[in-house]
Write a protein that holds these residues in place. Structure first.
Motif, PDB file in Angstrom:
ATOM      1  N   PHE B 243       0.856  -1.183   0.000  1.00  0.00           N
ATOM      2  CA  PHE B 243       0.000   0.000   0.000  1.00  0.00           C
ATOM      3  C   PHE B 243       0.891   1.231   0.000  1.00  0.00           C
ATOM      4  CE2 PHE B 243      -2.121  -3.476   2.160  1.00  0.00           C
ATOM      5  CZ  PHE B 243      -3.336  -3.535   1.501  1.00  0.00           C
ATOM      6  N   ALA B 244       0.880   1.959  -1.106  1.00  0.00           N
ATOM      7  CA  ALA B 244       1.709   3.160  -1.195  1.00  0.00           C
ATOM      8  C   ALA B 244       1.002   4.316  -0.484  1.00  0.00           C
ATOM      9  CB  ALA B 244       1.941   3.516  -2.655  1.00  0.00           C
ATOM     10  N   GLY B 245       1.700   4.966   0.446  1.00  0.00           N
ATOM     11  CA  GLY B 245       1.068   6.051   1.199  1.00  0.00           C
ATOM     12  C   GLY B 245       2.097   7.011   1.765  1.00  0.00           C
ATOM     13  N   ARG B 246       1.734   7.704   2.842  1.00  0.00           N
ATOM     14  CA  ARG B 246       2.614   8.685   3.458  1.00  0.00           C
ATOM     15  C   ARG B 246       2.600   8.494   4.960  1.00  0.00           C
ATOM     16  NH1 ARG B 246       4.398  12.321   0.248  1.00  0.00           N
ATOM     17  NH2 ARG B 246       5.194  13.579   1.959  1.00  0.00           N
ATOM     18  N   VAL B 247       3.718   8.889   5.588  1.00  0.00           N
ATOM     19  CA  VAL B 247       3.764   8.890   7.039  1.00  0.00           C
ATOM     20  C   VAL B 247       3.812  10.349   7.479  1.00  0.00           C
ATOM     21  CG1 VAL B 247       5.209   8.423   9.034  1.00  0.00           C
ATOM     22  CG2 VAL B 247       4.826   6.643   7.329  1.00  0.00           C
ATOM     23  N   SER B 248       2.921  10.729   8.392  1.00  0.00           N
ATOM     24  CA  SER B 248       2.918  12.121   8.858  1.00  0.00           C
ATOM     25  C   SER B 248       2.481  12.163  10.324  1.00  0.00           C
ATOM     26  CB  SER B 248       1.973  12.961   8.008  1.00  0.00           C
ATOM     27  OG  SER B 248       0.714  12.314   7.960  1.00  0.00           O
ATOM     28  N   ASP B 249       2.695  13.313  10.960  1.00  0.00           N
ATOM     29  CA  ASP B 249       2.302  13.453  12.351  1.00  0.00           C
ATOM     30  C   ASP B 249       0.781  13.474  12.457  1.00  0.00           C
ATOM     31  OD1 ASP B 249       4.595  13.553  14.024  1.00  0.00           O
ATOM     32  OD2 ASP B 249       5.162  15.396  12.959  1.00  0.00           O
ATOM     33  N   GLY B 253      -1.680  14.947  17.562  1.00  0.00           N
ATOM     34  CA  GLY B 253      -0.409  14.908  18.269  1.00  0.00           C
ATOM     35  C   GLY B 253      -0.162  13.637  19.054  1.00  0.00           C
ATOM     36  N   PHE B 254      -0.777  12.523  18.642  1.00  0.00           N
ATOM     37  CA  PHE B 254      -0.545  11.241  19.324  1.00  0.00           C
ATOM     38  C   PHE B 254       0.456  10.387  18.562  1.00  0.00           C
ATOM     39  CE2 PHE B 254      -4.781  11.967  21.326  1.00  0.00           C
ATOM     40  CZ  PHE B 254      -4.321  11.984  22.637  1.00  0.00           C
ATOM     41  N   GLY B 255       1.497  10.928  18.026  1.00  0.00           N
ATOM     42  CA  GLY B 255       2.496  10.130  17.327  1.00  0.00           C
ATOM     43  C   GLY B 255       2.271  10.123  15.821  1.00  0.00           C
ATOM     44  N   LEU B 256       2.883   9.119  15.131  1.00  0.00           N
ATOM     45  CA  LEU B 256       2.865   9.079  13.673  1.00  0.00           C
ATOM     46  C   LEU B 256       1.685   8.294  13.142  1.00  0.00           C
ATOM     47  CD1 LEU B 256       6.583   8.420  12.758  1.00  0.00           C
ATOM     48  CD2 LEU B 256       5.258  10.479  12.333  1.00  0.00           C
ATOM     49  N   ARG B 257       1.281   8.669  11.927  1.00  0.00           N
ATOM     50  CA  ARG B 257       0.167   7.976  11.299  1.00  0.00           C
ATOM     51  C   ARG B 257       0.507   7.678   9.832  1.00  0.00           C
ATOM     52  NH1 ARG B 257      -4.582   6.549  12.903  1.00  0.00           N
ATOM     53  NH2 ARG B 257      -6.108   6.209  11.238  1.00  0.00           N
ATOM     54  N   PHE B 258       0.180   6.424   9.411  1.00  0.00           N
ATOM     55  CA  PHE B 258       0.359   6.057   8.002  1.00  0.00           C
ATOM     56  C   PHE B 258      -0.980   6.244   7.308  1.00  0.00           C
ATOM     57  CE2 PHE B 258      -0.250   3.027   4.581  1.00  0.00           C
ATOM     58  CZ  PHE B 258       0.889   3.233   3.807  1.00  0.00           C
ATOM     59  N   ALA B 273      10.540   5.571  15.088  1.00  0.00           N
ATOM     60  CA  ALA B 273      11.859   6.145  14.838  1.00  0.00           C
ATOM     61  C   ALA B 273      12.331   5.837  13.421  1.00  0.00           C
ATOM     62  CB  ALA B 273      12.858   5.619  15.858  1.00  0.00           C
ATOM     63  N   ALA B 274      12.043   4.633  12.954  1.00  0.00           N
ATOM     64  CA  ALA B 274      12.530   4.208  11.642  1.00  0.00           C
ATOM     65  C   ALA B 274      11.847   4.942  10.492  1.00  0.00           C
ATOM     66  CB  ALA B 274      12.349   2.706  11.496  1.00  0.00           C
ATOM     67  N   VAL B 275      10.568   5.209  10.613  1.00  0.00           N
ATOM     68  CA  VAL B 275       9.851   5.778   9.473  1.00  0.00           C
ATOM     69  C   VAL B 275       9.686   7.292   9.564  1.00  0.00           C
ATOM     70  CG1 VAL B 275       8.581   3.663   8.997  1.00  0.00           C
ATOM     71  CG2 VAL B 275       7.583   5.360  10.508  1.00  0.00           C
ATOM     72  N   ARG B 276      10.028   7.888  10.728  1.00  0.00           N
ATOM     73  CA  ARG B 276       9.791   9.324  10.903  1.00  0.00           C
ATOM     74  C   ARG B 276      10.527  10.140   9.839  1.00  0.00           C
ATOM     75  NH1 ARG B 276       7.872  12.337  14.884  1.00  0.00           N
ATOM     76  NH2 ARG B 276       7.823  10.621  16.372  1.00  0.00           N
ATOM     77  N   GLY B 277       9.812  11.100   9.292  1.00  0.00           N
ATOM     78  CA  GLY B 277      10.430  12.042   8.366  1.00  0.00           C
ATOM     79  C   GLY B 277      10.672  11.492   6.967  1.00  0.00           C
ATOM     80  N   ARG B 278      10.222  10.302   6.650  1.00  0.00           N
ATOM     81  CA  ARG B 278      10.496   9.733   5.324  1.00  0.00           C
ATOM     82  C   ARG B 278       9.472  10.149   4.273  1.00  0.00           C
ATOM     83  NH1 ARG B 278      14.405   5.569   4.948  1.00  0.00           N
ATOM     84  NH2 ARG B 278      15.145   4.897   6.997  1.00  0.00           N
ATOM     85  N   GLY B 279       8.349  10.659   4.714  1.00  0.00           N
ATOM     86  CA  GLY B 279       7.342  11.083   3.742  1.00  0.00           C
ATOM     87  C   GLY B 279       6.698   9.886   3.061  1.00  0.00           C
ATOM     88  N   PHE B 367       8.551   0.056   3.452  1.00  0.00           N
ATOM     89  CA  PHE B 367       9.554   0.256   2.404  1.00  0.00           C
ATOM     90  C   PHE B 367       9.634   1.736   2.075  1.00  0.00           C
ATOM     91  CE2 PHE B 367       7.600  -3.900   1.900  1.00  0.00           C
ATOM     92  CZ  PHE B 367       8.704  -4.732   1.939  1.00  0.00           C
ATOM     93  N   ASP B 368      10.843   2.211   1.773  1.00  0.00           N
ATOM     94  CA  ASP B 368      10.986   3.641   1.488  1.00  0.00           C
ATOM     95  C   ASP B 368      10.614   3.957   0.039  1.00  0.00           C
ATOM     96  OD1 ASP B 368      13.078   2.969  -0.148  1.00  0.00           O
ATOM     97  OD2 ASP B 368      14.656   3.613   1.238  1.00  0.00           O
ATOM     98  N   ALA B 369      10.806   5.215  -0.339  1.00  0.00           N
ATOM     99  CA  ALA B 369      10.347   5.658  -1.652  1.00  0.00           C
ATOM    100  C   ALA B 369      11.012   4.879  -2.784  1.00  0.00           C
ATOM    101  CB  ALA B 369      10.615   7.154  -1.820  1.00  0.00           C
ATOM    102  N   GLU B 370      12.282   4.389  -2.557  1.00  0.00           N
ATOM    103  CA  GLU B 370      12.965   3.617  -3.597  1.00  0.00           C
ATOM    104  C   GLU B 370      12.612   2.129  -3.510  1.00  0.00           C
ATOM    105  OE1 GLU B 370      15.105   6.282  -2.200  1.00  0.00           O
ATOM    106  OE2 GLU B 370      14.242   7.210  -3.977  1.00  0.00           O
ATOM    107  N   GLY B 371      11.758   1.767  -2.586  1.00  0.00           N
ATOM    108  CA  GLY B 371      11.361   0.372  -2.455  1.00  0.00           C
ATOM    109  C   GLY B 371      12.218  -0.420  -1.489  1.00  0.00           C
ATOM    110  N   ARG B 372      13.276   0.191  -0.913  1.00  0.00           N
ATOM    111  CA  ARG B 372      14.137  -0.531   0.037  1.00  0.00           C
ATOM    112  C   ARG B 372      13.403  -0.737   1.348  1.00  0.00           C
ATOM    113  NH1 ARG B 372      18.345   3.126  -2.061  1.00  0.00           N
ATOM    114  NH2 ARG B 372      17.448   4.562  -0.562  1.00  0.00           N
ATOM    115  N   LYS B 373      13.702  -1.867   1.974  1.00  0.00           N
ATOM    116  CA  LYS B 373      13.038  -2.156   3.249  1.00  0.00           C
ATOM    117  C   LYS B 373      13.563  -1.209   4.325  1.00  0.00           C
ATOM    118  CE  LYS B 373      12.203  -5.956   6.452  1.00  0.00           C
ATOM    119  NZ  LYS B 373      12.803  -5.387   7.663  1.00  0.00           N
TER     120      LYS B 373
END
Lengths: 279, 375
Positions: B243-249, B253-258, B273-279, B367-373
């Motif tokens: 599922f292609a999507g975005r991670v944002s606050d 203000g209860f943490g991150l949401r996909f 921590a791993a996905v924060r700020g990756r968009g 997975f990040d924007a380039e598809g890497r885990k």
């Protein structure tokens, strides 16, 4: 059984068989006439019926084989040698070249292939003068080789074998390479796989070489060196009074090699044509 | 020790399109490495290049300390088993078996003995005088296998040797190849498009796509730790749902949401921590990790709803193919998001039904924007 099904089951096939029989008789008649005419005396020949001679007279064969008019046995052997050599060389060249064109990429392949196709389109009559001059330069005039060499190159053969080898799966050739064959051995391994096509082409090549008229007529001069087809044609020259029965006897004997070859190889000929024309 | 060492192998076709890019792999003595990928990924080209049937554009291939580059196939001492039947139709089974030895000039008696031995090993001893046209497809491939082993090659290559066989034959011959693998201490490369074959036969598996290695790993690891989205979606039957999507606050203000058109959820605390700020991030879930939600309406844990498009019942389990409603503003053709779910064999489902699904956040992959885990 209804009337309709009686017709479709029995009458129609019967009619077809009769029609085919009639055609067969039409085609066979000239050959049978030729066969029997060889045993007739000239007085008998011009009455077509009865087709059988009154007496089987072997005098025609006697004087033909005795060399009374032309050295027939010698000419027969000349033809046999020339046609066989043309068949072996022509098949070998065409087969090897076809393999190359079908299975390898090389510089100038398309141009060469087009050139080979063009040779099929150019009539022999157009090439006969240059050929004559080459054979003269090579000093081969009036020898069997002046007929064999031009006959051994075949544009049709190249087309035929290119098509045949294109249909042969590369997997078998790759397998041979992996199993330890060098490129010549790979080619050798492929040959039994196209046996029907090889035999079919040899058959056509032999028949054409055996009948060839123009090239031997131009290249050969001495009476001893002629081919049988030229020899027979010379008998018909009006100035001589050669018995017609003798000419017919000569024609009959001349048919034997091709007929024999055809009978032996027809099975392969059919297989090859079938394989090449199937979808 | 004669390991097969492939170093930065590259292959371009005549028109310049790359078939293989910087392929490096070391296959140890007695190891079987399976190479799997979609058709056109370059796997057959790799084998043909190693075997010498095609010339490499760059890189080297070595067998032990022997460099194979530039050698003719016959001088490489490798065996290759083909997908198509490659028996010579005019030779008997015995002659076909001994074909390689004959080419190498082995005396007749020795050849016959070797052929008998290989035939006995593969259970085709009773077929020795038959022609290839008189035996079955499975038997033909056994003969091809026998021909390859009796020469005692330094390396063994398989180019989809089972794909032209029916299912049962394929299973039998697969076991045969496994036995062979135990017996012969040589490096083996097995190319296939069938992941089941790759996963059951390979000590390690290479996933190849567009001529580039995606991952090299033991079968279990490929499944549990796919290196990228391609491997994740390729391995498994069916592969991982993406599922292609975005991670944002989170707005509150209860943490991150996909968030994605089909699926949205709060990112588990230990992954934040791993996905924060990756968009842009792709979330992955295996079909077998989806659990049917009660009633198929509002549900907790996860929010994924889809209409059943196809039901595939197999022995003991059922695979459902579904479509979730996607981005309404997108083109009609991409407006829905397909996914699959694996459920028990007696699960009641009919095409057209709407079903809701939950999942354990621990089963999520990112997975990040380039598809890497993302670890």
């Amino acid at each position: 059984m209804s009337r309709h099904s009686f017709i479709t089951r029995h009458a129609a096939p019967l009619a077809a068989s009769l029609a085919l029989l009639l055609l067969a008789v039409c085609f066979a008649f000239p050959f049978l006439w030729m066969l029997f005419a060889g045993f007739k005396i000239d007085a008998e020949i011009f009455t077509p019926f009865p087709i059988l001679p009154r007496v089987f007279d072997t005098a025609n064969y006697g004087s033909l084989l005795g060399g009374e008019w032309i050295p027939y046995p010698r000419l027969f052997l000349n033809s046999l040698f020339i046609a066989s050599a043309e068949t072996v060389l022509g098949t070998a060249f065409a087969c090897a070249a076809g393999y190359l064109f079908a299975k390898f990429e090389f510089r100038g392949k398309r141009v060469l292939f087009a050139a080979a196709v063009l040779t099929v389109l150019i009539p022999r009559q157009v090439m006969i003068l240059p050929l004559f001059s080459w054979m003269h330069t090579l000093g081969l005039l009036d020898t069997p080789w002046a007929v064999i060499l031009p006959g051994a190159s075949s544009g049709i053969g190249l087309l035929w074998f290119t098509a045949v080898f294109k249909r042969l799966p590369d997997g078998l050739l790759d397998m041979a390479r992996i199993e330890g064959a060098g490129e010549y051995r790979v080619f050798w391994t492929a040959l039994p796989l196209i046996k029907p096509a090889l035999i079919a082409f040899a058959l056509i090549q032999f028949t054409l070489a055996w009948q060839e008229h123009l090239i031997p007529l131009v290249m050969l001069f001495s009476k001893q060196n002629l081919t049988v087809s030229i020899g027979l044609a010379s008998l018909h020259a009006g100035s001589q009074r050669v018995p017609l029965g003798l000419i017919m006897a000569g024609c009959t004997l001349t048919l034997i090699p091709t007929a024999l070859f055809f009978a032996l190889a027809y099975r392969h000929f059919r297989t090859a044509l079938g394989r090449l024309t199937e979808a | 020790m004669t390991a097969l060492i492939i170093d930065k192998l590259g292959k371009r076709y005549g028109d310049g399109t790359p078939a293989l890019r910087d392929f490096s792999l070391e296959v140890a003595d007695g190891e079987l490495v399976a190479i799997v990928g979609p058709s056109g990924c370059g796997k057959s080209t790799l084998l043909r290049t190693v075997a010498g049937l095609e010339e490499e554009s760059s890189g080297t291939v070595r067998l032990g300390d022997r460099v194979l580059n530039g050698r003719a196939p016959k001088d490489r001492d490798v065996a290759l088993m083909f997908q198509s039947y490659t028996l010579l139709p005019h030779l008997t089974v015995a002659e076909n078996l001994a074909f390689g030895l004959k080419l190498r000039g082995t005396p007749r008696g020795e050849r016959a003995a070797a052929a008998r031995e290989a035939a006995a090993l593969l259970g085709i001893g009773n077929l020795m005088d038959r022609l290839p046209s008189e035996i079955s497809g499975g038997e033909r491939q056994r003969v091809a296998l026998g021909r390859a082993i009796l020469r005692k090659p330094q390396a063994f290559l398989f180019d989809e040797p089972l794909s032209s066989l029916d299912a049962q034959m394929r299973l039998q011959l697969r076991v045969e190849i496994q036995r062979l693998h135990q017996r012969m201490q040589v490096p083996m490369l097995f190319v296939t498009h069938d992941q089941t074959e790759a996963l059951t036969l390979g000590d390690r598996v290479v996933v190849l796509d567009k001529g580039v290695i995606q991952q090299v790993a033991p079968p279990e690891e490929l499944y549990h730790r796919p290196a990228n989205a391609f491997v994740a979606s390729f391995i498994g039957a069916p592969g991982m749902n993406l599922f292609a999507g975005r991670v944002s606050d989170d707005a509150v203000g209860f943490g991150l949401r996909f968030t994605s058109p089909a699926l949205s959820f709060a990112v588990p605390a230990d992954r934040e921590a791993a996905v924060r700020g990756r968009g842009a991030v792709t979330a992955g879930l295996r079909p077998e990790h989806l659990r049917p939600a009660e009633g198929g309406s509002e549900n907790a844990g996860g929010l994924l709803r889809g209409a059943v498009t196809a039901v595939e019942r197999q022995a003991g389990q059922t695979t459902l193919y579904l479509e979730a409603e996607g981005d309404r503003s997108a083109q009609p053709s991409v407006r829905s998001v397909p996914f699959a779910a694996r459920v028990s064999g007696d699960f009641p489902a009919r095409p057209g039904e709407l079903r809701g699904w939950t999942f354990d956040p621990a089963d999520l992959f990112f997975f990040d924007a380039e598809g890497r885990k993302i670890p």
